[in-house]
Design a protein around this motif. Structure first.
Motif, PDB file in Angstrom:
ATOM      1  N   VAL A  59       0.866  -1.186   0.000  1.00 40.88           N
ATOM      2  CA  VAL A  59       0.000   0.000   0.000  1.00 40.88           C
ATOM      3  C   VAL A  59       0.898   1.230   0.000  1.00 40.88           C
ATOM      4  CG1 VAL A  59      -1.827   1.285   1.198  1.00 40.88           C
ATOM      5  CG2 VAL A  59      -1.765  -1.205   1.374  1.00 40.88           C
ATOM      6  N   ILE A  60       0.463   2.250  -0.736  1.00 43.37           N
ATOM      7  CA  ILE A  60       1.193   3.520  -0.782  1.00 43.37           C
ATOM      8  C   ILE A  60       0.321   4.592  -0.137  1.00 43.37           C
ATOM      9  CG2 ILE A  60       2.165   5.313  -2.277  1.00 43.37           C
ATOM     10  CD1 ILE A  60       2.609   3.029  -4.370  1.00 43.37           C
ATOM     11  N   ILE A  61       0.908   5.338   0.778  1.00 45.41           N
ATOM     12  CA  ILE A  61       0.248   6.505   1.362  1.00 45.41           C
ATOM     13  C   ILE A  61       0.950   7.719   0.772  1.00 45.41           C
ATOM     14  CG2 ILE A  61      -0.229   7.810   3.470  1.00 45.41           C
ATOM     15  CD1 ILE A  61      -0.085   5.124   4.994  1.00 45.41           C
ATOM     16  N   ALA A  62       0.200   8.545   0.071  1.00 46.79           N
ATOM     17  CA  ALA A  62       0.793   9.708  -0.596  1.00 46.79           C
ATOM     18  C   ALA A  62       0.152  10.990  -0.075  1.00 46.79           C
ATOM     19  CB  ALA A  62       0.604   9.604  -2.106  1.00 46.79           C
TER      20      ALA A  62
ATOM     21  N   GLY B 279      -4.575   8.711  -0.304  1.00 45.23           N
ATOM     22  CA  GLY B 279      -4.162  10.107  -0.359  1.00 45.23           C
ATOM     23  C   GLY B 279      -4.437  10.828   0.948  1.00 45.23           C
ATOM     24  N   VAL B 280      -3.473  11.634   1.368  1.00 44.79           N
ATOM     25  CA  VAL B 280      -3.631  12.475   2.555  1.00 44.79           C
ATOM     26  C   VAL B 280      -3.518  13.929   2.120  1.00 44.79           C
ATOM     27  CG1 VAL B 280      -2.737  13.091   4.839  1.00 44.79           C
ATOM     28  CG2 VAL B 280      -2.574  10.713   4.028  1.00 44.79           C
TER      29      VAL B 280
ATOM     30  N   PRO C  44      -8.397   5.217  -9.169  1.00 44.06           N
ATOM     31  CA  PRO C  44      -8.907   5.495  -7.819  1.00 44.06           C
ATOM     32  C   PRO C  44      -7.796   5.847  -6.833  1.00 44.06           C
ATOM     33  CG  PRO C  44      -8.806   3.141  -8.162  1.00 44.06           C
ATOM     34  CD  PRO C  44      -8.426   3.783  -9.481  1.00 44.06           C
ATOM     35  N   VAL C  45      -8.113   6.760  -5.936  1.00 41.86           N
ATOM     36  CA  VAL C  45      -7.259   7.081  -4.797  1.00 41.86           C
ATOM     37  C   VAL C  45      -8.178   7.146  -3.580  1.00 41.86           C
ATOM     38  CG1 VAL C  45      -5.768   8.807  -3.704  1.00 41.86           C
ATOM     39  CG2 VAL C  45      -5.571   8.386  -6.159  1.00 41.86           C
ATOM     40  N   ALA C  46      -7.963   6.260  -2.618  1.00 42.23           N
ATOM     41  CA  ALA C  46      -8.699   6.364  -1.361  1.00 42.23           C
ATOM     42  C   ALA C  46      -8.221   7.637  -0.687  1.00 42.23           C
ATOM     43  CB  ALA C  46      -8.418   5.151  -0.488  1.00 42.23           C
ATOM     44  N   THR C  47      -9.128   8.391  -0.119  1.00 42.50           N
ATOM     45  CA  THR C  47      -8.745   9.682   0.448  1.00 42.50           C
ATOM     46  C   THR C  47      -9.260   9.806   1.869  1.00 42.50           C
ATOM     47  OG1 THR C  47      -8.959  10.600  -1.781  1.00 42.50           O
ATOM     48  CG2 THR C  47      -8.749  12.170   0.029  1.00 42.50           C
TER      49      THR C  47
ATOM     50  N   ALA D 194      -4.913   7.243   7.456  1.00 44.02           N
ATOM     51  CA  ALA D 194      -4.307   6.652   6.257  1.00 44.02           C
ATOM     52  C   ALA D 194      -3.503   5.414   6.634  1.00 44.02           C
ATOM     53  CB  ALA D 194      -3.423   7.680   5.550  1.00 44.02           C
ATOM     54  N   ALA D 195      -2.754   5.501   7.724  1.00 46.78           N
ATOM     55  CA  ALA D 195      -1.973   4.351   8.179  1.00 46.78           C
ATOM     56  C   ALA D 195      -2.888   3.209   8.604  1.00 46.78           C
ATOM     57  CB  ALA D 195      -1.063   4.759   9.334  1.00 46.78           C
ATOM     58  N   LEU D 196      -3.962   3.538   9.307  1.00 51.61           N
ATOM     59  CA  LEU D 196      -4.894   2.489   9.727  1.00 51.61           C
ATOM     60  C   LEU D 196      -5.571   1.835   8.528  1.00 51.61           C
ATOM     61  CD1 LEU D 196      -6.364   4.249  12.872  1.00 51.61           C
ATOM     62  CD2 LEU D 196      -5.031   2.120  12.834  1.00 51.61           C
TER      63      LEU D 196
END
Length: 167
Positions: free
Chosen positions: A60-63, A85-86, A109-112, A121-123
């Protein structure tokens, strides 16, 4: 130890917000990496990172990005990995970043999460990984139980607060 989550931010000025994601991943014992890459200033590096992340074992990527907030979408366009996305609060209280991240075109898609929502985002990244990692799923369950106990304790303490007209 190889990272499962990659935290990418457009600038190190985003670190005070993204530190919450780092601490949450650390607490849940999920290996991660942290890098600063800019969709506008280092586009070739972003492309290389995104296209190679899965091959390196990233799940998973958190951007995180503020203002124009192109980074999460640019990464999502070049990988099949989930991207969270954050939006970082900057101009317009982060609304500009939020809208830039959440309004992705069909197929990218980007989950936001909410503005400055690095911990969530980490969770979310952990919940995705936990679908195939029972040990992490148990740690997440324990984390949520801890949140429940914290609120129950606060409610008990609140019941002890005295006011003249409190019933």
């Amino acid at each position: 130890m190889k990272p499962l989550v990659s935290i990418i931010m457009g600038s190190t000025s985003d670190l005070p917000v993204m530190e919450k994601a780092c601490k949450q991943l650390d607490e849940l014992q999920v290996p991660f990496e942290v890098n600063a890459l800019s969709a506008h200033r280092t586009p070739a590096a972003v492309e290389q990172f995104a296209s190679q992340a899965a091959n390196r074992g990233i799940r998973v990527i958190i951007a995180a990005a503020g203002m124009a907030a192109a980074l999460p979408g640019v990464i999502a366009a070049q990988t099949t990995l989930p991207v969270v996305g954050v939006p970082i609060k900057g101009m317009l209280d982060g609304l500009d970043a939020l809208l830039s991240i959440v309004q992705m075109p069909p197929g990218i898609p980007v989950a936001t999460v909410g503005v400055n929502g690095a911990q969530n985002a980490a969770l979310l990244a952990c919940q995705i990984i936990a679908l195939s990692d029972e040990s992490l799923a148990q740690r997440l369950a324990a984390h949520k139980e801890g949140l429940k106990q914290k609120i129950e304790k606060a409610n008990r303490e609140l019941s002890e607060v005295k006011y003249e007209y409190k019933v």
